[in-house]
Write a protein that holds these residues in place. Structure first.
Motif, PDB file in Angstrom:
ATOM      1  N   GLU A 280     -11.376 -41.683  38.271  1.00  0.00           N
ATOM      2  CA  GLU A 280     -10.186 -40.751  38.474  1.00  0.00           C
ATOM      3  C   GLU A 280      -9.728 -40.812  39.970  1.00  0.00           C
ATOM      4  N   LEU A 281      -8.670 -41.208  40.494  1.00  0.00           N
ATOM      5  CA  LEU A 281      -7.897 -41.194  41.629  1.00  0.00           C
ATOM      6  C   LEU A 281      -7.198 -40.227  41.710  1.00  0.00           C
ATOM      7  N   GLY A 282      -7.194 -39.114  42.827  1.00  0.00           N
ATOM      8  CA  GLY A 282      -6.519 -38.123  42.736  1.00  0.00           C
ATOM      9  C   GLY A 282      -5.559 -37.789  44.360  1.00  0.00           C
ATOM     10  N   PHE A 283      -4.639 -37.230  44.137  1.00  0.00           N
ATOM     11  CA  PHE A 283      -3.729 -37.047  45.432  1.00  0.00           C
ATOM     12  C   PHE A 283      -3.094 -35.639  45.387  1.00  0.00           C
ATOM     13  N   LYS A 284      -3.253 -34.921  46.447  1.00  0.00           N
ATOM     14  CA  LYS A 284      -2.623 -33.457  46.677  1.00  0.00           C
ATOM     15  C   LYS A 284      -2.152 -33.254  47.932  1.00  0.00           C
ATOM     16  N   ARG A 285      -0.966 -32.500  48.097  1.00  0.00           N
ATOM     17  CA  ARG A 285      -0.359 -32.258  49.374  1.00  0.00           C
ATOM     18  C   ARG A 285       0.071 -30.947  49.198  1.00  0.00           C
ATOM     19  N   ARG A 286      -0.587 -30.016  50.151  1.00  0.00           N
ATOM     20  CA  ARG A 286      -0.057 -28.488  50.196  1.00  0.00           C
ATOM     21  C   ARG A 286       0.639 -28.304  51.349  1.00  0.00           C
ATOM     22  N   GLU A 287       2.000 -27.610  51.264  1.00  0.00           N
ATOM     23  CA  GLU A 287       2.521 -27.347  52.383  1.00  0.00           C
ATOM     24  C   GLU A 287       2.572 -25.782  52.565  1.00  0.00           C
ATOM     25  N   TYR A 288       1.731 -25.438  53.674  1.00  0.00           N
ATOM     26  CA  TYR A 288       1.743 -24.032  54.054  1.00  0.00           C
ATOM     27  C   TYR A 288       2.745 -23.767  55.113  1.00  0.00           C
ATOM     28  N   SER A 289       2.965 -22.501  55.407  1.00  0.00           N
ATOM     29  CA  SER A 289       3.852 -21.928  56.328  1.00  0.00           C
ATOM     30  C   SER A 289       3.598 -22.595  57.810  1.00  0.00           C
ATOM     31  N   SER A 290       2.214 -22.833  57.853  1.00  0.00           N
ATOM     32  CA  SER A 290       1.835 -23.214  59.421  1.00  0.00           C
ATOM     33  C   SER A 290       1.487 -24.633  59.288  1.00  0.00           C
ATOM     34  N   ALA A 291       1.195 -25.429  58.554  1.00  0.00           N
ATOM     35  CA  ALA A 291       0.935 -26.779  58.548  1.00  0.00           C
ATOM     36  C   ALA A 291       0.813 -27.437  56.995  1.00  0.00           C
ATOM     37  N   ASP A 292       0.680 -28.725  57.127  1.00  0.00           N
ATOM     38  CA  ASP A 292       0.644 -29.345  55.653  1.00  0.00           C
ATOM     39  C   ASP A 292      -0.837 -29.878  55.528  1.00  0.00           C
ATOM     40  N   VAL A 293      -1.560 -30.152  54.484  1.00  0.00           N
ATOM     41  CA  VAL A 293      -2.802 -30.587  54.229  1.00  0.00           C
ATOM     42  C   VAL A 293      -2.596 -31.569  53.206  1.00  0.00           C
ATOM     43  N   THR A 294      -3.164 -33.058  53.223  1.00  0.00           N
ATOM     44  CA  THR A 294      -3.065 -33.817  52.404  1.00  0.00           C
ATOM     45  C   THR A 294      -4.397 -34.109  51.821  1.00  0.00           C
ATOM     46  N   THR A 295      -4.641 -34.224  50.661  1.00  0.00           N
ATOM     47  CA  THR A 295      -5.970 -34.528  50.088  1.00  0.00           C
ATOM     48  C   THR A 295      -6.012 -35.843  49.200  1.00  0.00           C
ATOM     49  N   TYR A 296      -7.153 -36.631  49.269  1.00  0.00           N
ATOM     50  CA  TYR A 296      -7.225 -37.729  48.539  1.00  0.00           C
ATOM     51  C   TYR A 296      -8.766 -37.779  47.929  1.00  0.00           C
ATOM     52  N   SER A 297      -8.650 -37.996  46.602  1.00  0.00           N
ATOM     53  CA  SER A 297     -10.282 -37.832  46.000  1.00  0.00           C
ATOM     54  C   SER A 297     -10.258 -38.838  45.293  1.00  0.00           C
ATOM     55  N   PHE A 298     -11.728 -39.154  45.015  1.00  0.00           N
ATOM     56  CA  PHE A 298     -12.163 -40.453  43.977  1.00  0.00           C
ATOM     57  C   PHE A 298     -13.210 -39.467  43.109  1.00  0.00           C
ATOM     58  N   THR A 299     -13.152 -39.675  41.976  1.00  0.00           N
ATOM     59  CA  THR A 299     -14.323 -39.379  40.922  1.00  0.00           C
ATOM     60  C   THR A 299     -14.816 -40.606  39.975  1.00  0.00           C
ATOM     61  N   GLY A 300     -15.984 -40.462  40.133  1.00  0.00           N
ATOM     62  CA  GLY A 300     -16.552 -41.431  39.187  1.00  0.00           C
ATOM     63  C   GLY A 300     -17.570 -40.628  38.083  1.00  0.00           C
ATOM     64  N   ASP A 301     -17.537 -40.963  36.929  1.00  0.00           N
ATOM     65  CA  ASP A 301     -18.440 -40.450  36.009  1.00  0.00           C
ATOM     66  C   ASP A 301     -19.059 -41.434  34.808  1.00  0.00           C
ATOM     67  N   LYS A 302     -20.051 -40.782  34.318  1.00  0.00           N
ATOM     68  CA  LYS A 302     -20.851 -41.594  33.286  1.00  0.00           C
ATOM     69  C   LYS A 302     -21.114 -40.808  32.241  1.00  0.00           C
ATOM     70  N   TYR A 303     -20.943 -41.112  31.210  1.00  0.00           N
ATOM     71  CA  TYR A 303     -21.499 -40.387  29.654  1.00  0.00           C
ATOM     72  C   TYR A 303     -22.630 -41.028  29.275  1.00  0.00           C
ATOM     73  N   VAL A 304     -23.745 -40.217  29.028  1.00  0.00           N
ATOM     74  CA  VAL A 304     -24.960 -40.642  28.395  1.00  0.00           C
ATOM     75  C   VAL A 304     -25.354 -39.948  27.398  1.00  0.00           C
ATOM     76  N   ALA A 305     -25.226 -40.179  26.226  1.00  0.00           N
ATOM     77  CA  ALA A 305     -25.628 -39.516  24.908  1.00  0.00           C
ATOM     78  C   ALA A 305     -24.705 -38.285  25.028  1.00  0.00           C
ATOM     79  N   ASP A 306     -25.283 -37.085  25.067  1.00  0.00           N
ATOM     80  CA  ASP A 306     -24.484 -35.826  24.884  1.00  0.00           C
ATOM     81  C   ASP A 306     -24.205 -35.351  26.223  1.00  0.00           C
ATOM     82  N   TYR A 307     -24.320 -36.321  27.431  1.00  0.00           N
ATOM     83  CA  TYR A 307     -24.289 -35.484  28.931  1.00  0.00           C
ATOM     84  C   TYR A 307     -23.218 -36.506  29.556  1.00  0.00           C
TER      85      TYR A 307
END
Length: 407
Positions: A280-307
């Motif tokens: 999963e690739l993610g992007f988020k931009r938060r605009e505060y009254s004093s500044a802006d914060v931009t966040t990028y994320s990467f998630t990798g996952d693996k399903y093994v049996a019930d986990y």
């Protein structure tokens, strides 16, 4: 006289020697027979630990017995020792690559490990060797359903219907009552150290799914921090895109904000891969009254049996104040369709509100336990508990509960 005396002695010794050999052979055969009765009875009784012990004793006496090795693999599978069972089956297939039973057993173990494509290869080969083997067809159908390829699944179901017209295991089960809309009520609280005022948050969220497969949502949330409160409205959804990608987007707005961002824009792209992997690739931009914060994320996952095992990395940039990186390790357990349990471990840096008009980069660490219980097709609830350390400013201990109702 000597000759006359010697002949009876030899004649008497020969029967005794033969008798010893026969007794030893009968004793060995009796022991093996008792061992066979022991592991067979243990399997019938569901005592797989005792069956494993008996089979391993029998294999010490007859290490080349392929029937014993196959039963040993089956028992290991019942006990959850999937990798060990797979090793037994691979050893058997190395000597007998055209044995449909061994191929079926191997496919079952691979499926439990989440290696669906490899399992499909094994069932396909087994069907070439034994085209009327119903158990193989049943597993092949289950594995094809996991691929989420509806066209391939229905084509396979039609093929099975022609081959097994008098059976019903291949028929699609009746669909349970399906709710297209859900209303969720969430409540959470945070207790802060250092004498800081506690936080709280309540929200009301409506989710609905369209007939085209899109998921949409709208939410209203009210949060309180530092004796102030903010109310936020959020809208968003997710849609299937291309072959196997799912794209999501959301927009949130807070009026007359004290600590929440005035606006938040988010986007994501998810895709499952072979053998239980996903990203999963993610992007988020938060605009505060004093500044802006931009966040990028990467998630990798693996399903093994019930986990499920997942790792996420986040990179955030605060305009004019540098950047930060955070990490999260997530472990999930799905013992059945009605229950999930998980833990998330977080560490790194974070850009967050630590007070009114105070947006800073701090070192953070956190542990969160969470779970979900499905009470019925209509009702479910989830919970969470955790602790979060925000640098030297404070430690938060938090918990919450959410109730979801379908209609």
């Amino acid at each position: 006289m000597t000759l006359e005396l010697e002949v009876p002695r030899r004649a008497a010794a020969w029967p005794r020697a033969v008798a010893h050999v026969l007794v030893a052979s009968l004793g060995c055969g009796l022991a093996l027979g008792l061992q066979a009765q022991d592991w067979q009875a243990a399997i019938r009784a569901g005592d797989y630990d005792r069956a494993r012990t008996a089979l391993e004793g029998a294999l010490l006496a007859s290490p080349g017995d392929e029937e014993l090795r196959y039963e040993h693999a089956r028992v290991l599978g019942f006990l959850g020792s999937v990798d060990a069972a797979l090793a037994d089956l691979d050893a058997l297939l190395a000597r007998h690559p055209d044995n449909a039973d061994y191929l079926l057993g191997r496919a079952q173990m691979l499926a439990r490990l989440g290696r669906n494509e490899a399992a499909l290869d094994s069932t396909a080969k087994a069907l070439e060797l034994a085209p009327d083997y119903a158990d193989v067809w049943a597993l092949h159908l289950q594995l094809t359903e996991r691929t989420a390829d509806r066209a391939a699944t229905e084509a396979l179901r039609r093929e099975i219907a022609v081959r097994f017209p008098d059976s019903d295991w291949w028929r699609r089960p009746p669909a349970p009552a399906e709710y297209m809309r859900w209303l969720s009520v969430d409540w959470g609280t945070d207790r802060l150290s250092n004498g800081a005022p506690d936080w709280s948050r309540e929200s009301l969220r409506l989710d609905w799914q369209t007939t085209g497969g899109a998921s949409l949502y709208g939410a209203i949330a009210d949060g309180r921090r530092f004796d102030r409160s903010d109310s936020t409205l959020e809208l968003g959804g997710s849609w299937q895109a291309l072959a196997r990608w799912r794209i999501g987007a959301g927009l949130a707005a807070t009026g007359d904000t004290d600590f929440e961002p005035a606006r938040t824009l988010s986007a994501s792209a998810q895709r499952p891969w072979a053998d239980g992997w996903g990203t999963e690739l993610g992007f988020k931009r938060r605009e505060y009254s004093s500044a802006d914060v931009t966040t990028y994320s990467f998630t990798g996952d693996k399903y093994v049996a019930d986990y499920r095992i997942a790792y996420r990395i986040e990179y955030s940039r605060l305009l004019g104040a540098g950047s930060s990186t955070g990490h999260a390790l997530m472990l999930g357990w799905y013992p059945n369709e009605r229950r999930t349990l998980g833990v998330t471990l977080g560490a790194g840096e974070e850009i967050e509100t630590v007070g009114l008009d105070r947006l800073l980069r701090t070192r953070v660490s956190s542990v969160t336990l969470n779970g979900r219980e499905t009470l019925s097709p209509r009702f479910a609830f989830r919970w969470w508990l955790g602790t979060h350390r925000q640098g030297d400013f404070y430690r938060r201990r938090y918990g919450g509960l959410a109730l979801r109702v379908g209609f």
